[in-house]
Design an enzyme around this catalytic site. Structure first.
Site, PDB file in Angstrom:
ATOM      1  N   THR A  84     -75.627  49.627 -66.230  1.00 50.13           N
ATOM      2  CA  THR A  84     -76.650  48.643 -66.595  1.00 50.13           C
ATOM      3  C   THR A  84     -76.513  47.373 -65.773  1.00 50.13           C
ATOM      4  O   THR A  84     -77.498  46.835 -65.258  1.00 50.13           O
ATOM      5  CB  THR A  84     -76.549  48.307 -68.093  1.00 50.13           C
ATOM      6  OG1 THR A  84     -76.910  49.455 -68.855  1.00 50.13           O
ATOM      7  CG2 THR A  84     -77.468  47.146 -68.458  1.00 50.13           C
ATOM      8  N   LYS A  96     -80.157  38.120 -62.181  1.00 48.04           N
ATOM      9  CA  LYS A  96     -79.760  36.941 -61.408  1.00 48.04           C
ATOM     10  C   LYS A  96     -80.561  36.831 -60.124  1.00 48.04           C
ATOM     11  O   LYS A  96     -80.864  35.719 -59.665  1.00 48.04           O
ATOM     12  CB  LYS A  96     -78.256  36.981 -61.090  1.00 48.04           C
ATOM     13  CG  LYS A  96     -77.355  37.081 -62.308  1.00 48.04           C
ATOM     14  CD  LYS A  96     -77.724  36.101 -63.410  1.00 48.04           C
ATOM     15  CE  LYS A  96     -77.084  36.463 -64.731  1.00 48.04           C
ATOM     16  NZ  LYS A  96     -77.700  37.613 -65.430  1.00 48.04           N
ATOM     17  N   MET A 114     -70.316  42.024 -75.568  1.00 49.83           N
ATOM     18  CA  MET A 114     -70.869  42.943 -74.567  1.00 49.83           C
ATOM     19  C   MET A 114     -71.045  42.188 -73.259  1.00 49.83           C
ATOM     20  O   MET A 114     -72.127  41.712 -72.921  1.00 49.83           O
ATOM     21  CB  MET A 114     -72.181  43.531 -75.066  1.00 49.83           C
ATOM     22  CG  MET A 114     -71.995  44.497 -76.229  1.00 49.83           C
ATOM     23  SD  MET A 114     -73.544  45.296 -76.706  1.00 49.83           S
ATOM     24  CE  MET A 114     -72.950  46.505 -77.896  1.00 49.83           C
ATOM     25  N   HIS A 168     -64.141  14.479 -55.093  1.00 53.29           N
ATOM     26  CA  HIS A 168     -65.323  13.637 -55.315  1.00 53.29           C
ATOM     27  C   HIS A 168     -66.218  13.708 -54.082  1.00 53.29           C
ATOM     28  O   HIS A 168     -65.721  13.628 -52.963  1.00 53.29           O
ATOM     29  CB  HIS A 168     -64.901  12.191 -55.553  1.00 53.29           C
ATOM     30  CG  HIS A 168     -66.064  11.237 -55.644  1.00 53.29           C
ATOM     31  ND1 HIS A 168     -66.848  11.151 -56.767  1.00 53.29           N
ATOM     32  CD2 HIS A 168     -66.574  10.360 -54.746  1.00 53.29           C
ATOM     33  CE1 HIS A 168     -67.793  10.243 -56.567  1.00 53.29           C
ATOM     34  NE2 HIS A 168     -67.644   9.753 -55.338  1.00 53.29           N
TER      35      HIS A 168
END
Length: 467
Positions: free
Chosen positions: A41, A51, A319, A445
């Site tokens: 899956t 995505k 899951m 930074h």
């Protein structure tokens, strides 16, 4: 009859990782997959394709609404859903081809077909051409995953009333997508089509979205998604879903018990997933299921049949692909006589909306319920120079630490790249770091990660620098 030390049924993230680790440890290994492509899956109709569409829709969103603020002037962008789907499929192929390469590299025998037990040590493979091959295996790992759940009164027609699988292959952008379920899958796919121009309404039975995550994340994400245009009907129980041509009517009752109706041209049913055990022949091997249809396992992920193990969505627990991967490695190493461990408290959860949402460890609600004394530090993303530079100012970092020892008990993030940032919390908690340990660690930074340092400063001494 072919014989193997380890056979894995299912080639999702748990299955293929278990097979690779078993092969690395010297076991002769086979994997059985009923579909023509490996990856389960996650790679085919889940994590990876969603995505891909999320990234494509995010680019479109930026081109339409955000580029001008950066001094990039373009004509009115158009969403080509067919090309987005095509690109998604290209991404899937790259990933599934990669799994096939890894199987060959690790000398793992791949059987294409449905695997089912004939006994505790014999597995029948029914191939797509109808032929049957039976193999012998000393150990078997069940990794068959899960499939979308529905509600008893909903008929999924896969055209207008759809699951996540169909939502990844729509041929048009919905005018109004009604999403039943305010969890991860519904919000992610809802975000895809919201960005592309659809009206999106989320109907959720609970009084908040992403109900399993920390309450601060739910509150922040709700605020942000509302600002983006997503609509929510919370504390609302769906009672009927009816299709009439190109219209889907959803009937529900709100928290006052009054009937409400919402209509759209598509309805995405995303009310969770259920373990996939059909056709496995578990009864022939004597493997037991629990009351929710999951394969029962002990602390070693061993079933009641000594040589059969199970991992991933088919057993209890979250899951999540990465949870299944950890379990796959765990079983392979256990079979090799090693002493692996999986810390289930430190399996992060992520929602890939934008901004992203991620959490690991205990939520504030859990600690209250357990009666643990704790302290909280938080820091808003908008106070970061990096966030202002990129325009990603929504969100926050929340760190929960033990009141007495300062040990970090939970980290929860809404913000740009939260899915990647949460790994800092996992590592810190794996080594039982204190909030002060994080606060005293140098963070580059300007970065989004500085918010973690600032939240840690707030938790340990109430002295964030930039707030």
């Amino acid at each position: 009859m072919s014989q193997f030390d380890v056979t894995v049924i299912g080639s999702g993230p748990g299955g293929y990782v278990a097979a690779i680790r078993a092969a690395q440890l010297g076991f002769t290994t086979a994997i059985i997959e009923k579909y023509p492509t490996l990856g389960g899956t996650c790679l085919n109709v889940g994590c990876i394709p969603s995505k891909a569409l999320l990234d494509s829709s995010e680019h479109f969103e930026n081109a339409k609404h955000n580029f001008a603020g950066h001094g990039i002037i373009i004509n009115e962008p158009q969403a080509d859903i067919a090309r987005m789907i095509e690109r998604k499929n290209e991404v899937i192929k790259q990933n599934t081809d990669g799994i096939s390469y890894l199987m060959n590299k690790n000398k793992i025998t791949v059987f294409e077909g449905v695997g089912s037990f004939e006994s505790a040590t014999q597995i029948k493979v029914t191939k797509n051409d109808g032929s049957i091959e039976t193999i012998e295996s000393k150990y078997t790992i069940i990794a068959t995953g899960s499939k979308p759940s529905s509600l008893p009164f909903i008929s999924i027609d896969k055209e207008r009333v759809i699951t996540s699988t169909e939502a990844l292959n729509l041929k048009e952008i919905p005018k109004h997508l009604v999403v039943i379920g305010g969890g991860v899958i519904g919000l992610e796919l809802g975000s895809v089509y919201l960005r592309l121009g659809a009206q999106v309404t989320v109907v959720e039975f609970m009084d908040k979205i992403i109900p399993g995550m920390d309450g601060a994340l739910s509150k922040e994400l709700t605020k942000v998604l509302k600002k983006q245009g997503m609509k929510f009907m919370l504390s609302t129980a769906v009672s009927a879903v009816e299709r009439n041509g190109d219209t889907v009517k959803i009937t529900a009752k709100d928290k006052k018990g009054e009937e409400v109706v919402v209509e759209g041209d598509y309805c995405l049913v995303s009310v969770g997933r259920k373990p996939y055990t059909e056709g496995l022949g578990l009864e022939k091997a004597g493997v037991e299921l629990d009351e929710r249809g999951r394969v029962k396992t002990n602390d070693h992920l061993q079933t009641n049949v000594a040589n059969i193990y199970a991992i991933g969505d088919v057993i209890k627990g979250a899951m999540l692909a990465h949870k299944a991967e950890e379990e796959g490695v765990f079983v392979a190493e256990t079979l090799a006589g090693q002493k692996p461990h999986v810390n289930y408290n430190l399996i992060p959860g992520v929602v890939y909306t934008w901004p992203e949402v991620a959490g690991v460890g205990k939520t504030e609600e859990q600690l209250k319920e357990e009666g643990v004394a704790y302290k909280v530090g938080s820091f808003p993303m908008r106070a970061l120079g990096r966030s202002r530079a990129s325009g990603d100012v929504d969100g926050l970092v929340k760190i929960i630490a033990d009141e007495k020892t300062d040990e970090v008990l939970g980290m929860h993030i809404v913000g740009a790249r939260a899915a990647d940032l949460i790994a800092e919390g996992v590592i810190a908690m794996e080594f039982r770091a204190s909030a002060e340990d994080i606060a005293r660690s140098s963070h580059a930074h300007p970065t989004y990660a500085e918010a973690i340092k600032e939240a840690a400063l707030d938790a340990t001494a109430k002295r964030p620098i930039h707030m």
